[in-house]
Design an enzyme around this catalytic site. Structure first.
Site, PDB file in Angstrom:
ATOM      1  N   ARG A 231     -33.368  12.564 -14.752  1.00 11.02           N
ATOM      2  CA  ARG A 231     -34.450  13.309 -15.401  1.00 11.02           C
ATOM      3  C   ARG A 231     -34.052  13.541 -16.850  1.00 11.02           C
ATOM      4  NH1 ARG A 231     -37.263  11.786 -12.042  1.00 11.02           N
ATOM      5  NH2 ARG A 231     -38.503  12.921 -10.516  1.00 11.02           N
ATOM      6  N   ASP A 255     -33.504   5.857 -18.885  1.00 10.27           N
ATOM      7  CA  ASP A 255     -34.767   5.507 -18.231  1.00 10.27           C
ATOM      8  C   ASP A 255     -35.712   6.705 -18.267  1.00 10.27           C
ATOM      9  OD1 ASP A 255     -36.441   3.708 -16.689  1.00 10.27           O
ATOM     10  OD2 ASP A 255     -36.115   5.077 -15.010  1.00 10.27           O
ATOM     11  N   GLU A 260     -40.754  13.004 -22.206  1.00 15.80           N
ATOM     12  CA  GLU A 260     -41.420  11.736 -21.887  1.00 15.80           C
ATOM     13  C   GLU A 260     -42.870  11.890 -21.428  1.00 15.80           C
ATOM     14  OE1 GLU A 260     -38.845  10.516 -18.550  1.00 15.80           O
ATOM     15  OE2 GLU A 260     -40.591  10.663 -17.237  1.00 15.80           O
ATOM     16  N   HIS A 292     -39.106   5.067 -17.677  1.00 17.47           N
ATOM     17  CA  HIS A 292     -39.073   5.630 -16.315  1.00 17.47           C
ATOM     18  C   HIS A 292     -39.493   4.576 -15.287  1.00 17.47           C
ATOM     19  CE1 HIS A 292     -39.164   9.788 -14.186  1.00 17.47           C
ATOM     20  NE2 HIS A 292     -38.815   8.837 -13.329  1.00 17.47           N
TER      21      HIS A 292
END
Ligand code: NAD
Length: 341
Positions: A231, A255, A260, A292
């Protein structure tokens, strides 16, 4: 027919849910919008809402969903830090998909690590332009290096196996160590001090918010490589950027990113991003950002649809839902809840 309002729909979600929904008595309405205070009204008249990681499920959203008739929130993801549980308790049941493919995420973490260490993201661009120079592409062997794994749950365990296959020494930190796992546990501080590479596989909680910050970065080895597929808010982005600029951090692969929600999953190529930190991170030659996507394999998408539809069946038939999250008791928070209301 159980009516499901499906938020933040992407074409790849629809493929799997459409394919499997024929075996269930459900009718799905797909909305492209994310679930938030502006869009919650769309779910009026639906019994079930299906949401995802970047939906913003505040008290106001919960209240609006409840008033509109929603009684089950089916999260088609593992993490659930974006929900106000307290507000949902005794109103809306919440289920998630705790394990859809730990392999998908762990393998993506390794793909990112290999890319930043061997610079294949640069090689790809170079050779497309017929630039066959190797200058600036020197990497290092993973074999024999120490990797620190933070969080030894389902994904962390798979990632540890992969790292062992590469001949790496593995150190791990988890407040709930697994006695059956063959790995050397240490404190988080020790892990920071000893690791050449650090990979995050823990959930985002009050305790893990900004786990990677100026203090922990200062403990790390010079040129440490950081991988985050968990996260975004586990990492204080400005501290990471400063660590990259000062060359303390050798490379980072992300990622996930703490801000985000308004950026990832959409095509922003013709707009100006107003997040300077993200823009600077992306512009660094030793930073690799993916949007992500670690979960995005056929197997994971199939399992997500199957488990979510199974939970909805259990809800409709009044059975205990295996994957219900129950905020009230500590054990339920971590493992599984039961119908507590
Ligand atoms: P899991 O629940 O099986 O394992 C999490 C582990 O973290 C547990 O062993 C737990 O004890 C440990 N932990 C809890 N608090 C910790 C702390 N303060 N420090 C270190 N470890 C701590 O979860 P999982 O299935 O392995 O998933 C891990 C995380 O991966 C999820 O929480 C989610 O945020 C993330 N994830 C990302 C993607 C993606 O597409 N990028 C997909 C799925 C999951």
């Amino acid at each position: 027919m159980t009516r499901i309002a499906f938020f933040d729909t992407k074409p790849y979600d629809k493929v799997w849910f459409d394919q499997l929904s024929g075996d269930h008595t459900v009718q799905i309405t797909y909305f492209e919008s994310k679930l938030n205070e502006r869009t919650a009204a769309l779910a009026k008249g639906y019994e079930v809402v299906c949401a995802f990681v970047n939906d913003t499920i505040t008290k106001a959203v919960i209240d609006e969903l409840y008033d509109g008739g929603v009684r089950l929130l089916a999260m088609r993801c593992a993490g659930y830090n974006n929900i106000d549980f307290k507000a949902a308790f005794a109103k809306i049941h919440i289920v998630r998909v705790p394990a859809y493919s730990p392999y998908a995420v762990a393998e993506h973490a390794m793909a990112l690590l290999l890319s930043v260490v061997r610079q294949t993201h640069h090689s790809y661009v170079r050779t497309r332009e017929f630039n066959f120079s190797l200058n600036g592409l020197v990497g290092f062997d993973l074999h024999g290096k120490t990797i620190g794994v933070v969080g030894t749950g389902k994904i962390g365990k798979v990632f540890i196996d992969i790292c062992k296959g590469f001949g790496m020494k593995v150190l791990a930190y988890d407040p709930y160590p697994d006695p059956n796992l063959s790995v050397t546990y240490c404190t988080f501080e020790e892990l920071c001090r000893q690791s050449d590479i650090i990979s995050l596989h823990c959930p985002l909680t009050e305790q893990t918010f900004h786990l990677i910050n100026r203090t922990s970065i200062a403990l790390m080895k010079d040129q440490v490589v950081l991988i985050n597929t968990s996260r975004g808010a586990l990492v204080e982005s400005q501290a990471l950027l400063d660590g990259i600029k000062s060359k303390k951090i050798g490379a980072a692969a992300l990622d996930v990113y703490e801000e985000e929600a308004e950026v990832f999953y959409e095509d922003r190529s013709t707009t100006i991003l107003d997040d300077d930190v993200l823009m600077l991170l992306i512009s660094m030659p030793n930073v690799l950002v993916t949007s992500h996507q670690a979960f995005l394999t056929k197997e994971a998408l199939h399992n997500i649809a199957q488990t979510t539809l199974g939970s909805i069946d259990s809800f409709v038939s009044g059975q205990v839902m295996e994957h219900e999250i129950c905020y009230q008791c500590d054990t339920c928070k971590k493992v599984i809840g039961q119908r507590c209301f």
